[in-house]
Design an enzyme around this catalytic site. Structure first.
Site, PDB file in Angstrom:
ATOM      1  N   GLU A 258       0.633  -1.260  -0.172  1.00 55.67           N
ATOM      2  CA  GLU A 258      -0.235  -0.192   0.371  1.00 55.67           C
ATOM      3  C   GLU A 258       0.870   1.388   0.170  1.00 55.67           C
ATOM      4  O   GLU A 258       1.648   1.977   0.654  1.00 55.67           O
ATOM      5  CB  GLU A 258      -1.198   0.079   1.190  1.00 55.67           C
ATOM      6  CG  GLU A 258      -1.970  -0.867   1.593  1.00 55.67           C
ATOM      7  CD  GLU A 258      -2.763  -1.372   0.227  1.00 55.67           C
ATOM      8  OE1 GLU A 258      -3.140   0.048   0.205  1.00 55.67           O
ATOM      9  OE2 GLU A 258      -3.025  -2.078   0.099  1.00 55.67           O
ATOM     10  N   CYS A 292      -2.816   9.147   2.675  1.00 58.19           N
ATOM     11  CA  CYS A 292      -2.645   8.528   0.970  1.00 58.19           C
ATOM     12  C   CYS A 292      -3.522   9.081   0.965  1.00 58.19           C
ATOM     13  O   CYS A 292      -3.107   8.778  -0.502  1.00 58.19           O
ATOM     14  CB  CYS A 292      -1.683   6.788   0.634  1.00 58.19           C
ATOM     15  SG  CYS A 292      -2.953   5.611   2.404  1.00 58.19           S
TER      16      CYS A 292
HETATM   17  O1  TXE Z   1       8.460   5.459   5.137  1.00 58.87           O
HETATM   18  P1  TXE Z   1       8.862   4.734   4.692  1.00 58.87           P
HETATM   19  P2  TXE Z   1       8.905   7.203   6.302  1.00 58.87           P
HETATM   20  C1  TXE Z   1       5.497   8.617   2.519  1.00 58.87           C
HETATM   21  C2  TXE Z   1       5.258   9.704   3.118  1.00 58.87           C
HETATM   22  C3  TXE Z   1       6.936   9.914   3.815  1.00 58.87           C
HETATM   23  C4  TXE Z   1       7.669   9.826   3.268  1.00 58.87           C
HETATM   24  C5  TXE Z   1       8.251   8.938   4.405  1.00 58.87           C
HETATM   25  O2  TXE Z   1       5.451  10.977   1.477  1.00 58.87           O
HETATM   26  O3  TXE Z   1       7.177  11.419   3.715  1.00 58.87           O
HETATM   27  O4  TXE Z   1       7.120   8.130   2.632  1.00 58.87           O
HETATM   28  O5  TXE Z   1       8.124   8.635   5.324  1.00 58.87           O
HETATM   29  C6  TXE Z   1       9.981   0.048   7.061  1.00 58.87           C
HETATM   30  N1  TXE Z   1      12.394  -2.671   4.579  1.00 58.87           N
HETATM   31  N2  TXE Z   1       4.341   7.741   3.491  1.00 58.87           N
HETATM   32  O6  TXE Z   1      10.012   7.069   6.078  1.00 58.87           O
HETATM   33  O7  TXE Z   1      10.320   4.221   4.247  1.00 58.87           O
HETATM   34  C7  TXE Z   1      10.100   1.558   8.163  1.00 58.87           C
HETATM   35  O8  TXE Z   1      10.768   1.272   8.642  1.00 58.87           O
HETATM   36  C8  TXE Z   1      11.859  -3.025   5.249  1.00 58.87           C
HETATM   37  C9  TXE Z   1       3.179   7.328   2.717  1.00 58.87           C
HETATM   38  O9  TXE Z   1       8.032   6.348   7.237  1.00 58.87           O
HETATM   39  O10 TXE Z   1       7.837   4.652   3.370  1.00 58.87           O
HETATM   40  C10 TXE Z   1       8.476   1.807   8.553  1.00 58.87           C
HETATM   41  O11 TXE Z   1       8.146   0.415   9.394  1.00 58.87           O
HETATM   42  N3  TXE Z   1      10.625  -2.174   5.843  1.00 58.87           N
HETATM   43  C11 TXE Z   1       2.536   6.521   3.567  1.00 58.87           C
HETATM   44  C12 TXE Z   1       7.898   1.291   7.007  1.00 58.87           C
HETATM   45  O12 TXE Z   1       8.643   0.828   6.569  1.00 58.87           O
HETATM   46  C13 TXE Z   1      11.301  -0.576   5.202  1.00 58.87           C
HETATM   47  C14 TXE Z   1       2.768   6.356   4.958  1.00 58.87           C
HETATM   48  C15 TXE Z   1       7.923   2.829   6.241  1.00 58.87           C
HETATM   49  O13 TXE Z   1       8.822   3.804   6.003  1.00 58.87           O
HETATM   50  C16 TXE Z   1      12.540  -0.462   4.436  1.00 58.87           C
HETATM   51  C17 TXE Z   1       3.722   6.712   5.361  1.00 58.87           C
HETATM   52  C18 TXE Z   1      13.478  -2.088   4.509  1.00 58.87           C
HETATM   53  N4  TXE Z   1      14.649  -1.241   3.408  1.00 58.87           N
HETATM   54  C19 TXE Z   1       4.942   7.806   4.603  1.00 58.87           C
HETATM   55  N5  TXE Z   1      12.681   0.920   5.118  1.00 58.87           N
HETATM   56  C20 TXE Z   1       1.253   6.616   2.909  1.00 58.87           C
HETATM   57  N6  TXE Z   1       1.342   5.506   1.522  1.00 58.87           N
HETATM   58  O14 TXE Z   1       0.317   5.982   3.248  1.00 58.87           O
HETATM   59  C21 TXE Z   1      12.434   1.389   6.086  1.00 58.87           C
HETATM   60  N7  TXE Z   1      11.313   0.186   6.418  1.00 58.87           N
END
Ligand code: TXE
Length: 523
Positions: A258, A292
């Protein structure tokens, strides 16, 4: 045709794959802040890959007994979660608000009510949704076929910070209903609420070994993918989603992704502008725009632009922003780096001629971003193309609905779309042309709270879906059994030995079965 005593396919030994993020150091911990005040509100450990593997193993052991229950028995065991959640509404809303920065009202409606509705709907629906499904067979009438649903073992959930309760809650509930154990890797920005979520299930009587929380950063999430789980549910950014998808591909496990959204709202000339303006404001600024499904861009028919803009501006100016625990409409930004992204998008829009109807460019590192309405925008601006994840509403004027649909589809993302019109038939026709997993007519965001409907993205917005019967079945291995309803003797006609006689018989049979018209078939 029972599904309940069947064991999940053992997962292959955790594959040795390239690490997707840096390894944590021993003793590393995460300090959790209240985003509205900056106060420290807790600390959690960063789990190492070995600790994650150990949690998955414990969960796998507990799953054996849980997976052997009938779906009805699992529903009965999960039912007390609902009562306990109702008892803890205030307490949980405060915990969510303190850690995430959303208003108390948003914590109630967007997080806790979503969870309650999922419970209410699926404690009842799950037995039917997971019942074996008969498949119609046209030709081989002597055989029957059905699909049955077997738990996948351990479900790994990697969850984000914007809905730290409701997103993992739905996946935990569906994972457990389907007979799995679950390990959550919550966002490092909001890990405390995931611990509260686990506590809720455990206090309601669920075996503590069935549900674990692996706190940590990206590397801990990477370790969870490689720990031998049967499925990954990931919610987060497109960039990380791609990495997670690649890692799941290497481990050969299915995943639900998602990812981001850039939802377009199309406003037709015949829309109820009062309702539309209110919906757009809530859809763009609710949860501080960190959704989102947020209204990220608006395309309005030129005939109604001035009136819509004035209504939107009037509503926006009345919004009260401040500490989310106080009586306000808009809370704080959860994730501080987000302010820089928003600044960059707004600066680019300003440089290219956008008009700021409300709000402005936030200071670097701002904790609160004012709801910002922009006009005079176009697709040459980043704000119309990149997910802002902030309280921004750029409004572009269009000549007609064809132009609006063209712009709406001019995006790499395809999660949600919105159409506003008093003519439902016409709105549905527009909705069907929009490239989005869900399009809502005359409403915004709310389909997430309709448990029976799928939450799913097209294009770079993701793969698979959560919620809905299909989302529940995705938590299972879908197995097919084909059996003989009655016997046709010792052998089927197409078995050995082959002969010119049987070939001729098949030729006549194929003409009869697949020829057109009486002469074709009898010929
Ligand atoms: O997201 P990440 P972040 C977007 C929003 C935000 C940006 C970054 O624009 O500014 O994403 O946010 C885990 N392997 N959204 O840094 O990196 C991480 O620890 C496995 C949109 O928070 O996508 C966290 O638990 N897992 C979104 C989760 O992934 C990994 C909602 C999300 O982190 C990983 C949130 C890896 N290599 C942010 N790296 C929406 N669609 O609603 C990170 N994680």
């Amino acid at each position: 045709m029972t599904t309940n005593t069947v064991e999940s396919t053992p997962q292959a030994a955790p594959p040795r794959v390239e690490r997707v993020a840096a390894e944590p150091q021993a003793g590393d911990e995460i300090v959790v802040h209240n985003p509205a005040t900056g106060d420290v509100i807790g600390k959690v450990p960063v789990l190492s890959p070995a600790e994650v593997v150990a949690l998955v193993e414990r969960a796998r052991k507990a799953q054996k007994a849980w997976g052997a229950l009938t779906v009805e028995q699992r529903c009965n065991r999960l039912a007390p979660v609902k009562g306990l959640l109702l008892e803890r509404l205030d307490d949980l809303a405060e915990a969510i608000s303190r850690e995430n920065g959303k208003t108390l009202q948003e914590a109630m409606t967007m997080e806790l009510m979503v969870a309650l509705e999922l419970l209410q709907a699926y404690l009842k629906r799950a037995p039917e949704a997971l019942a074996p499904r008969k498949l119609p067979i046209r030709l081989a009438k002597h055989r029957g076929s059905y699909l049955h649903y077997v738990p996948k073992g351990v479900i790994g959930i990697i969850s984000p910070w914007n809905f730290p309760f409701s997103i993992p809650f739905g996946e935990v509930l569906f994972g457990l209903l389907a007979g799995n154990a679950v390990v959550i890797k919550p966002s490092e920005v909001t890990p405390l609420i995931a611990l509260r979520l686990r506590e809720l299930f455990v206090d309601a009587g669920i075996d503590p070994e069935l549900l674990h929380v692996a706190t940590g950063r990206g590397a801990t999430g990477g370790a969870l993918i490689e720990a031998g789980v049967g499925h990954i549910c990931f919610t987060g950014s497109v960039a990380t989603g791609r990495r997670v998808g690649e890692a799941c591909g290497r481990a050969l496990i299915p995943c639900t992704l998602e990812l981001g959204g850039k939802a377009a709202a199309i406003v037709c000339a015949d829309a109820n502008l009062n309702r539309t303006a209110q919906a757009l404001c809530w859809g763009a600024f609710g949860n501080h725009g960190q959704v989102c499904a947020s209204v990220e861009r608006v395309y309005v028919d030129e005939r109604v632009f001035p009136e819509l803009r004035d209504r939107v501006v009037a509503i926006t100016r009345k919004l009260r922003q401040g500490n989310p625990m106080d009586d306000v409409d808009v809370g704080a930004l959860t994730f501080p780096p987000q302010a820089d992204k928003i600044r960059a998008l707004l600066q680019d829009a300003k440089d290219k001629g956008a008009v700021f109807e409300t709000g402005g460019i936030p200071e670097p590192g701002a904790r609160f971003v004012a709801p910002t309405v922009l006009s005079n925008v176009h697709h040459g601006m980043r704000v119309m193309r990149e997910e802002s994840f902030g309280p921004l509403m750029p409004i572009q004027v269009v000549k007609d609905e064809a132009e609006a649909i063209r712009h709406a589809n001019d995006s790499d993302l395809g999660l949600l779309g919105y159409v506003f019109s008093s003519d439902t038939e016409r709105a549905r026709h527009i909705a069907e042309q929009m490239q989005a997993g869900t399009v809502m007519v005359n409403d915004v965001l709310a389909s997430y709270s309709m448990a029976e409907t799928p939450w799913q993205g097209l294009k770079a917005s993701g793969i698979g879906r959560t919620h809905s019967d299909d989302g529940l079945r995705d938590m299972c291995e879908c197995r097919h059994v084909n059996y003989d309803r009655f016997s046709l003797g010792d052998r089927e006609l197409w078995w050995y030995p082959y002969s010119p006689k049987t070939r001729g018989l098949f030729k006549r049979l194929m003409r009869f079965l697949y020829g057109s018209g009486l002469t074709g078939r009898l010929g």
